[in-house]
Design an enzyme around this catalytic site. Structure first.
Site, PDB file in Angstrom:
ATOM      1  N   LYS A   1       1.167  -1.041   0.361  1.00 47.07           N
ATOM      2  CA  LYS A   1      -0.123  -0.072  -0.034  1.00 47.07           C
ATOM      3  C   LYS A   1       0.910   1.112   0.219  1.00 47.07           C
ATOM      4  O   LYS A   1       0.729   1.490   0.953  1.00 47.07           O
ATOM      5  CB  LYS A   1      -1.358  -0.170   0.797  1.00 47.07           C
ATOM      6  CG  LYS A   1      -1.949   0.737   1.464  1.00 47.07           C
ATOM      7  CD  LYS A   1      -3.043   0.762   0.753  1.00 47.07           C
ATOM      8  CE  LYS A   1      -3.810   2.892   0.626  1.00 47.07           C
ATOM      9  NZ  LYS A   1      -5.541   2.038   0.301  1.00 47.07           N
TER      10      LYS A   1
ATOM     11  N   SER B   1      -3.531   7.466   3.319  1.00 48.79           N
ATOM     12  CA  SER B   1      -3.762   8.571   4.357  1.00 48.79           C
ATOM     13  C   SER B   1      -5.108   7.580   5.388  1.00 48.79           C
ATOM     14  O   SER B   1      -6.046   6.787   5.339  1.00 48.79           O
ATOM     15  CB  SER B   1      -4.555   9.545   3.937  1.00 48.79           C
ATOM     16  OG  SER B   1      -5.519   8.847   2.977  1.00 48.79           O
TER      17      SER B   1
END
Ligand SMILES: Nc1ncnc2c1ncn2[C@@H]1O[C@H](COP(=O)(O)OP(=O)(O)OP(=O)(O)O)[C@@H](O)[C@H]1O
Ligand SMILES: [Mg+2]
Length: 251
Positions: free
Chosen positions: A38, A42
């Site tokens: 990944k 966020s």
């Protein structure tokens, strides 16, 4: 260089992480040395130990049986604001260097037989300034899998995503429809699937059910891997070198 696939979707929250994890477990159970990434996350949260963690990275790491020590490798950029990365970075005073991200992904691809890389949001989500998910996919020269949903509106979102990818030199390996629950399938879902294949001119490589009550742990991961084998065309997801049947005979 090992092989790999980039996982994108028609939107955020569609199931990129869930499906990526399921595929990773299936590959691992096949004895394939599987990588997961990944590159940018966020909406990450600090644990009680003061370490910032992305839930997506944690899930992928569990699926691939990676230890905590590999977190930085799996998820080099981890941001707190739950915003698109380009904005989350600015808000948190972080500079994202796309070249470094690509380098990190390539390093995982080199180390592993097959690597599953999860994007953020959809294919046009900004990672840093005007560098979008699509730019990263192109820089990695990986094919994409588009995760989509089965309900109303999905034809438009899916075909737009496929069309954009193809116009920008990205190979779309196929579509996976998440939350496909056989007992609730009506003419709406069936026709959505047909239209997506017809208009998108790419194969649907699986329909994945909503899984109830799956908790973390080895047993749950095993179940996820079995479901991936059962519902997804894993062989076709894996085989991206050369062109597949559809590409050879299709449009
Ligand atoms: N097939 C499924 N069965 C049960 N739960 C699912 C399934 N697919 C996704 N979910 C759940 O739905 C939520 C969204 O899925 P997921 O996190 O995989 O989406 P995403 O596309 O990765 O989102 P993001 O853009 O934030 O990365 C999660 O809580 C996930 O556990
Ligand atoms: Mg995710």
């Amino acid at each position: 260089m090992g092989r790999g696939i980039f996982i994108t979707a028609t939107d955020t929250d569609i199931g990129k992480t869930y499906i990526s994890g399921a595929i990773a477990v299936a590959l691992r159970l096949r004895g394939i040395n599987t990588g997961v990434m990944k590159p940018v996350a966020s909406g990450a949260v600090y644990g009680e130990d003061g370490i910032l963690r992305s839930e997506d990275a944690s899930f992928l790491m569990e699926a691939a049986a990676f230890s905590e020590a590999s977190r930085q490798e799996v998820n080099p950029v981890c941001l707190v604001p739950a915003l698109t990365p380009a904005v989350a970075a600015v808000e948190s005073g972080t500079v994202i260097e796309p070249k470094q991200l690509v380098k990190a992904c390539k390093s995982m691809l080199r180390k592993k037989e097959f690597t599953i890389i999860e994007g953020v949001g959809g294919i046009l989500a900004p990672i840093w300034e005007d560098y979008l998910v699509a730019d990263m996919v192109r820089d990695l020269a990986l094919p994409v899998l588009v995760i989509t949903r089965p309900n109303l509106g999905t034809i438009n979102h899916t075909v737009l995503t496929v069309d954009y990818a193809q116009r920008h030199g990205i190979q779309v390996r196929g579509i996976i429809v998440n939350h496909w629950n056989q007992e609730q399938i009506s003419v709406k879902e069936r026709s959505n699937l047909e239209y997506i294949e017809r208009l998108g001119k790419v194969p649907v490589l699986g329909t994945f059910p909503t899984v109830a009550g799956l908790v973390a742990g080895k047993q749950a991961m095993r179940q996820l891997g079995d479901l991936a084998e059962q519902h997804l065309a894993i062989d076709r997801i894996l085989c991206f070198e050369g062109r597949d049947e559809y590409d050879r005979h299709g449009a």
